[in-house]
Design a protein around this motif. Structure first.
Motif, PDB file in Angstrom:
ATOM      1  N   GLY A 217      37.603-105.536 -14.510  1.00 24.62           N
ATOM      2  CA  GLY A 217      39.056-105.465 -14.500  1.00 24.62           C
ATOM      3  C   GLY A 217      39.651-104.834 -15.741  1.00 24.62           C
ATOM      4  N   ASN A 218      40.689-105.478 -16.278  1.00 28.40           N
ATOM      5  CA  ASN A 218      41.380-104.947 -17.453  1.00 28.40           C
ATOM      6  C   ASN A 218      40.485-104.922 -18.682  1.00 28.40           C
ATOM      7  OD1 ASN A 218      43.796-104.512 -16.094  1.00 28.40           O
ATOM      8  ND2 ASN A 218      44.575-106.572 -16.523  1.00 28.40           N
ATOM      9  N   THR A 219      39.578-105.892 -18.758  1.00 28.08           N
ATOM     10  CA  THR A 219      38.649-105.921 -19.885  1.00 28.08           C
ATOM     11  C   THR A 219      37.774-104.678 -19.882  1.00 28.08           C
ATOM     12  OG1 THR A 219      38.590-108.341 -19.834  1.00 28.08           O
ATOM     13  CG2 THR A 219      36.811-107.233 -21.008  1.00 28.08           C
ATOM     14  N   ARG A 220      37.312-104.283 -18.691  1.00 31.14           N
ATOM     15  CA  ARG A 220      36.493-103.080 -18.591  1.00 31.14           C
ATOM     16  C   ARG A 220      37.320-101.845 -18.938  1.00 31.14           C
ATOM     17  NH1 ARG A 220      33.572-101.684 -13.002  1.00 31.14           N
ATOM     18  NH2 ARG A 220      32.344-103.501 -13.599  1.00 31.14           N
ATOM     19  N   ALA A 221      38.559-101.799 -18.449  1.00 28.89           N
ATOM     20  CA  ALA A 221      39.420-100.649 -18.756  1.00 28.89           C
ATOM     21  C   ALA A 221      39.629-100.515 -20.256  1.00 28.89           C
ATOM     22  CB  ALA A 221      40.755-100.782 -18.031  1.00 28.89           C
ATOM     23  N   ARG A 222      39.863-101.654 -20.938  1.00 24.95           N
ATOM     24  CA  ARG A 222      40.047-101.603 -22.390  1.00 24.95           C
ATOM     25  C   ARG A 222      38.768-101.161 -23.090  1.00 24.95           C
ATOM     26  NH1 ARG A 222      43.143-106.319 -21.379  1.00 24.95           N
ATOM     27  NH2 ARG A 222      41.352-107.646 -21.850  1.00 24.95           N
ATOM     28  N   ALA A 223      37.620-101.691 -22.624  1.00 29.68           N
ATOM     29  CA  ALA A 223      36.348-101.303 -23.240  1.00 29.68           C
ATOM     30  C   ALA A 223      36.083 -99.812 -23.044  1.00 29.68           C
ATOM     31  CB  ALA A 223      35.207-102.136 -22.647  1.00 29.68           C
ATOM     32  N   LEU A 224      36.411 -99.294 -21.844  1.00 23.05           N
ATOM     33  CA  LEU A 224      36.215 -97.868 -21.592  1.00 23.05           C
ATOM     34  C   LEU A 224      37.186 -97.019 -22.409  1.00 23.05           C
ATOM     35  CD1 LEU A 224      35.627 -97.918 -17.733  1.00 23.05           C
ATOM     36  CD2 LEU A 224      33.959 -97.278 -19.480  1.00 23.05           C
ATOM     37  N   SER A 225      38.367 -97.556 -22.684  1.00 23.87           N
ATOM     38  CA  SER A 225      39.309 -96.835 -23.534  1.00 23.87           C
ATOM     39  C   SER A 225      38.770 -96.728 -24.957  1.00 23.87           C
ATOM     40  CB  SER A 225      40.670 -97.542 -23.544  1.00 23.87           C
ATOM     41  OG  SER A 225      41.250 -97.514 -22.255  1.00 23.87           O
ATOM     42  N   VAL A 226      38.190 -97.834 -25.452  1.00 25.74           N
ATOM     43  CA  VAL A 226      37.567 -97.794 -26.773  1.00 25.74           C
ATOM     44  C   VAL A 226      36.386 -96.829 -26.758  1.00 25.74           C
ATOM     45  CG1 VAL A 226      36.398 -99.150 -28.545  1.00 25.74           C
ATOM     46  CG2 VAL A 226      38.317-100.139 -27.302  1.00 25.74           C
ATOM     47  N   TYR A 227      35.632 -96.849 -25.660  1.00 24.64           N
ATOM     48  CA  TYR A 227      34.490 -95.936 -25.502  1.00 24.64           C
ATOM     49  C   TYR A 227      34.964 -94.483 -25.603  1.00 24.64           C
ATOM     50  CZ  TYR A 227      30.895 -93.396 -22.784  1.00 24.64           C
ATOM     51  OH  TYR A 227      29.965 -92.494 -22.349  1.00 24.64           O
ATOM     52  N   ALA A 228      36.057 -94.152 -24.914  1.00 21.12           N
ATOM     53  CA  ALA A 228      36.585 -92.786 -24.972  1.00 21.12           C
ATOM     54  C   ALA A 228      37.096 -92.461 -26.372  1.00 21.12           C
ATOM     55  CB  ALA A 228      37.714 -92.606 -23.950  1.00 21.12           C
ATOM     56  N   ALA A 229      37.721 -93.462 -27.023  1.00 21.01           N
ATOM     57  CA  ALA A 229      38.202 -93.234 -28.387  1.00 21.01           C
ATOM     58  C   ALA A 229      37.042 -93.003 -29.343  1.00 21.01           C
ATOM     59  CB  ALA A 229      39.037 -94.429 -28.848  1.00 21.01           C
ATOM     60  N   VAL A 230      35.929 -93.696 -29.112  1.00 21.12           N
ATOM     61  CA  VAL A 230      34.731 -93.497 -29.940  1.00 21.12           C
ATOM     62  C   VAL A 230      34.195 -92.080 -29.749  1.00 21.12           C
ATOM     63  CG1 VAL A 230      32.283 -94.140 -30.139  1.00 21.12           C
ATOM     64  CG2 VAL A 230      34.041 -95.904 -30.150  1.00 21.12           C
ATOM     65  N   ILE A 231      34.225 -91.589 -28.511  1.00 21.47           N
ATOM     66  CA  ILE A 231      33.769 -90.225 -28.247  1.00 21.47           C
ATOM     67  C   ILE A 231      34.633 -89.220 -29.016  1.00 21.47           C
ATOM     68  CG2 ILE A 231      33.602 -88.436 -26.476  1.00 21.47           C
ATOM     69  CD1 ILE A 231      32.695 -90.581 -24.530  1.00 21.47           C
ATOM     70  N   SER A 232      35.955 -89.374 -28.900  1.00 20.39           N
ATOM     71  CA  SER A 232      36.830 -88.446 -29.612  1.00 20.39           C
ATOM     72  C   SER A 232      36.712 -88.631 -31.113  1.00 20.39           C
ATOM     73  CB  SER A 232      38.283 -88.644 -29.172  1.00 20.39           C
ATOM     74  OG  SER A 232      38.757 -89.923 -29.546  1.00 20.39           O
ATOM     75  N   GLY A 233      36.616 -89.897 -31.544  1.00 14.53           N
ATOM     76  CA  GLY A 233      36.476 -90.157 -32.971  1.00 14.53           C
ATOM     77  C   GLY A 233      35.195 -89.583 -33.526  1.00 14.53           C
ATOM     78  N   GLY A 234      34.118 -89.662 -32.722  1.00 18.77           N
ATOM     79  CA  GLY A 234      32.851 -89.093 -33.164  1.00 18.77           C
ATOM     80  C   GLY A 234      32.910 -87.587 -33.293  1.00 18.77           C
ATOM     81  N   MET A 235      33.622 -86.941 -32.350  1.00 14.06           N
ATOM     82  CA  MET A 235      33.759 -85.488 -32.421  1.00 14.06           C
ATOM     83  C   MET A 235      34.520 -85.074 -33.672  1.00 14.06           C
ATOM     84  SD  MET A 235      32.168 -84.216 -29.779  1.00 14.06           S
ATOM     85  CE  MET A 235      32.796 -82.550 -29.607  1.00 14.06           C
ATOM     86  N   VAL A 236      35.632 -85.763 -33.945  1.00 17.59           N
ATOM     87  CA  VAL A 236      36.447 -85.420 -35.109  1.00 17.59           C
ATOM     88  C   VAL A 236      35.725 -85.794 -36.399  1.00 17.59           C
ATOM     89  CG1 VAL A 236      38.601 -85.867 -36.322  1.00 17.59           C
ATOM     90  CG2 VAL A 236      38.595 -85.639 -33.846  1.00 17.59           C
ATOM     91  N   ALA A 237      35.138 -86.998 -36.422  1.00 19.92           N
ATOM     92  CA  ALA A 237      34.416 -87.427 -37.619  1.00 19.92           C
ATOM     93  C   ALA A 237      33.265 -86.481 -37.918  1.00 19.92           C
ATOM     94  CB  ALA A 237      33.897 -88.851 -37.432  1.00 19.92           C
ATOM     95  N   GLY A 238      32.640 -85.956 -36.859  1.00 17.39           N
ATOM     96  CA  GLY A 238      31.556 -85.002 -37.061  1.00 17.39           C
ATOM     97  C   GLY A 238      32.034 -83.752 -37.775  1.00 17.39           C
ATOM     98  N   GLN A 239      33.195 -83.253 -37.345  1.00 15.73           N
ATOM     99  CA  GLN A 239      33.740 -82.056 -37.988  1.00 15.73           C
ATOM    100  C   GLN A 239      34.090 -82.322 -39.458  1.00 15.73           C
ATOM    101  OE1 GLN A 239      32.821 -80.073 -35.020  1.00 15.73           O
ATOM    102  NE2 GLN A 239      34.262 -78.893 -36.200  1.00 15.73           N
ATOM    103  N   ILE A 240      34.739 -83.460 -39.718  1.00 13.42           N
ATOM    104  CA  ILE A 240      35.172 -83.764 -41.094  1.00 13.42           C
ATOM    105  C   ILE A 240      33.989 -84.155 -41.962  1.00 13.42           C
ATOM    106  CG2 ILE A 240      36.622 -85.261 -42.503  1.00 13.42           C
ATOM    107  CD1 ILE A 240      38.405 -85.613 -40.001  1.00 13.42           C
ATOM    108  N   LEU A 241      33.187 -85.114 -41.478  1.00 15.46           N
ATOM    109  CA  LEU A 241      32.055 -85.595 -42.266  1.00 15.46           C
ATOM    110  C   LEU A 241      31.055 -84.480 -42.520  1.00 15.46           C
ATOM    111  CD1 LEU A 241      30.791 -88.068 -43.595  1.00 15.46           C
ATOM    112  CD2 LEU A 241      29.692 -88.613 -41.416  1.00 15.46           C
TER     113      LEU A 241
END
Length: 478
Positions: free
Chosen positions: A148-172
């Protein structure tokens, strides 16, 4: 189509021996560990982009060699993902996560010690194997332990981690290469994984839940062999063809790849009729909207992977920006992507279906706007950064909601295979995007003036691809 696919809610399909997220003793610790593993895998797909010019100089790598260094990791990662998910079901997600993390960490060390382009390409493939064993367990554990909503929130964090990893990769990546810590230069972009991996290896066995292994799960070795050969027949000629002036073997391989993917479909049907478990199981593929979602995700990551690759080369090689400067220019895009990925569930549900194709149209429009801006060869200005931020919003409105919508219709018993198929399409999209758009850019960029026009022309092609993805998304979002 089986009745369970259309009427059984995901929670009802969960086996009683599988822990729910609420029943896990330390749910935040579980999500932290698995998402850190996911973050490392995403980071390694992007951090190498900023180091490309330094690797070219240090190892005397060719253009095709650089593309293989970038995409070799993703090729192995992509073709083995479903098998990694299957192994997680068979032997337990915790064990496979730890095994994949150990191999990934070891391969990161060997990448940092590579002595020539061939050795780095080989070790990058090994990294991809480790990621393929580790990453499917992340999505599977989220699917198994949250509803349910818990899964949706976890998947949102998962997507944010993907985007964060892409950006962090460029900066780091830019910071590490520019800092040249202990004289490591570009090698530091791989060695940074080692201490993180060792720390996770110490914690993961104690934190992750021990789900009951499903020893009856079988591997699809014929399907894996045909899929691997087909992906290589498609991607390797695209990577090497331009530099070798498209010899006969590249054209033959590209033609063979089409037959290979057709053969893969036949092999999967044969495995199914023999009572085996195909990589792309019929009951999973027939889940409502899954194929359309997979195709849309593939096209999204084609454009995104290709865009990051060519823009990084353009910023450093054509415009002469430092690695840190080039990396920081991706920050607006990543921040907006992450914020939207984390907060899209706040948008009223009645807008969710239109939100996905609408986001892709916004991404297409902003990509074309960047194309028109960069064609003149001028430096990146505040207006360009604003456009990049809007592009991140477009991607964010599409990627995470599409992934959540597709997986919400899948029973938990099929979660591993479904997530494996979706993430495989995501990673194959990166491979094909780097190979096709990267080759187009390198073909056109014969000098600095031509490079400015080349990045613009390539971005227009990517914008058109995103527009096509928007039409597919209409069906996927139903």
């Amino acid at each position: 189509m089986s009745q369970s696919l259309t009427h059984t809610p995901p929670a009802a399909a969960a086996p009683p021996t599988t822990p729910a997220l609420g029943g896990v003793r330390r749910p935040i610790a579980v999500l932290t560990v698995i998402l850190l593993g996911q973050f490392m895998a995403v980071l390694d797909a992007s951090i190498v982009n900023v180091a490309i010019p330094s690797i070219r100089t240090s190892l005397h790598a060719t253009g095709s060699g650089l593309q293989l260094i970038v995409s070799g990791y993703v090729i192995a990662y992509a073709v083995l993902l479903v098998t990694g998910a299957r192994l997680g079901d068979r032997f337990g997600q915790r064990g496979m996560f730890v095994a994949g993390l150990a191999l990934f960490t070891l391969a990161s060390l060997t990448c940092g010690l590579a002595w020539n382009p061939a050795s780095l390409i080989a070790f990058r493939f090994l990294q991809g194997v480790g990621a393929a064993a580790m990453v499917p367990q992340v999505m599977s554990l989220i699917q198994i332990t949250a509803t349910g909503n818990t899964r949706a929130r976890a998947l949102s964090v998962y997507a944010a981690v993907i985007s964060g990893g892409m950006v962090a990769g460029q900066i780091l990546g830019g910071i590490i290469v520019s800092s040249d810590i202990a004289g490591t230069g570009w090698r530091g972009v791989f060695l940074v994984n080692v201490p993180i991996g060792v720390a996770l290896l110490a914690v993961a066995p104690r934190v992750l839940p021990a789900a009951t292994p499903r020893g009856e799960r079988r591997l699809d070795l014929p399907g894996l062999a045909v899929l691997t050969a087909s992906v290589l027949a498609l991607s390797v000629p695209l990577v090497l063809g331009h530099e070798q002036q498209w010899p006969a073997w590249t054209r033959i391989a590209l033609g063979a790849s089409a037959f290979g993917f057709a053969a893969f479909a036949l092999v999967e049907r044969w495995v199914h009729h023999r009572g085996g478990e195909p990589l792309f199981a019929d009951r999973v593929v027939r889940a409502p909207g899954l194929l359309a979602a997979a195709a849309t995700l593939f096209l999204i990551m084609c454009t995104f992977g290709g865009w990051v690759f060519i823009l990084t080369i353009h910023l450093q090689s054509t415009l002469g920006y430092s690695p840190v400067h080039a990396g920081l220019l991706f920050v607006p895009n990543g921040i907006t992507f992450g914020l939207v990925s984390l907060n899209w569930t706040r948008i009223p549900a009645r807008f969710h279906r239109a939100m996905i194709p609408g986001g892709l149209l916004l991404a297409a429009a902003t990509t074309i706007a960047m194309a028109l801006s960069l064609r003149d060869g001028h430096s990146v200005n505040p207006l360009d950064l604003t456009v990049l931020a809007l592009m991140g919003i477009g991607y964010g409105l599409a990627f995470s909601p599409l992934m959540a919508r597709a997986t919400s219709k899948i029973p938990v018993t099929l979660a591993a295979d479904a997530s494996g198929i979706l993430v495989t399409c995501v990673q194959l999209g990166v491979v094909i995007g780097v190979a096709t758009f990267g080759t187009l850019f390198l073909t056109l960029a014969t000098n600095p003036i031509a490079a400015a026009h080349a990045v613009g022309t390539t971005a227009i092609a990517e914008g058109a691809t995103l527009a096509l993805a928007a039409t597919l998304a209409v069906k996927a979002a139903r």
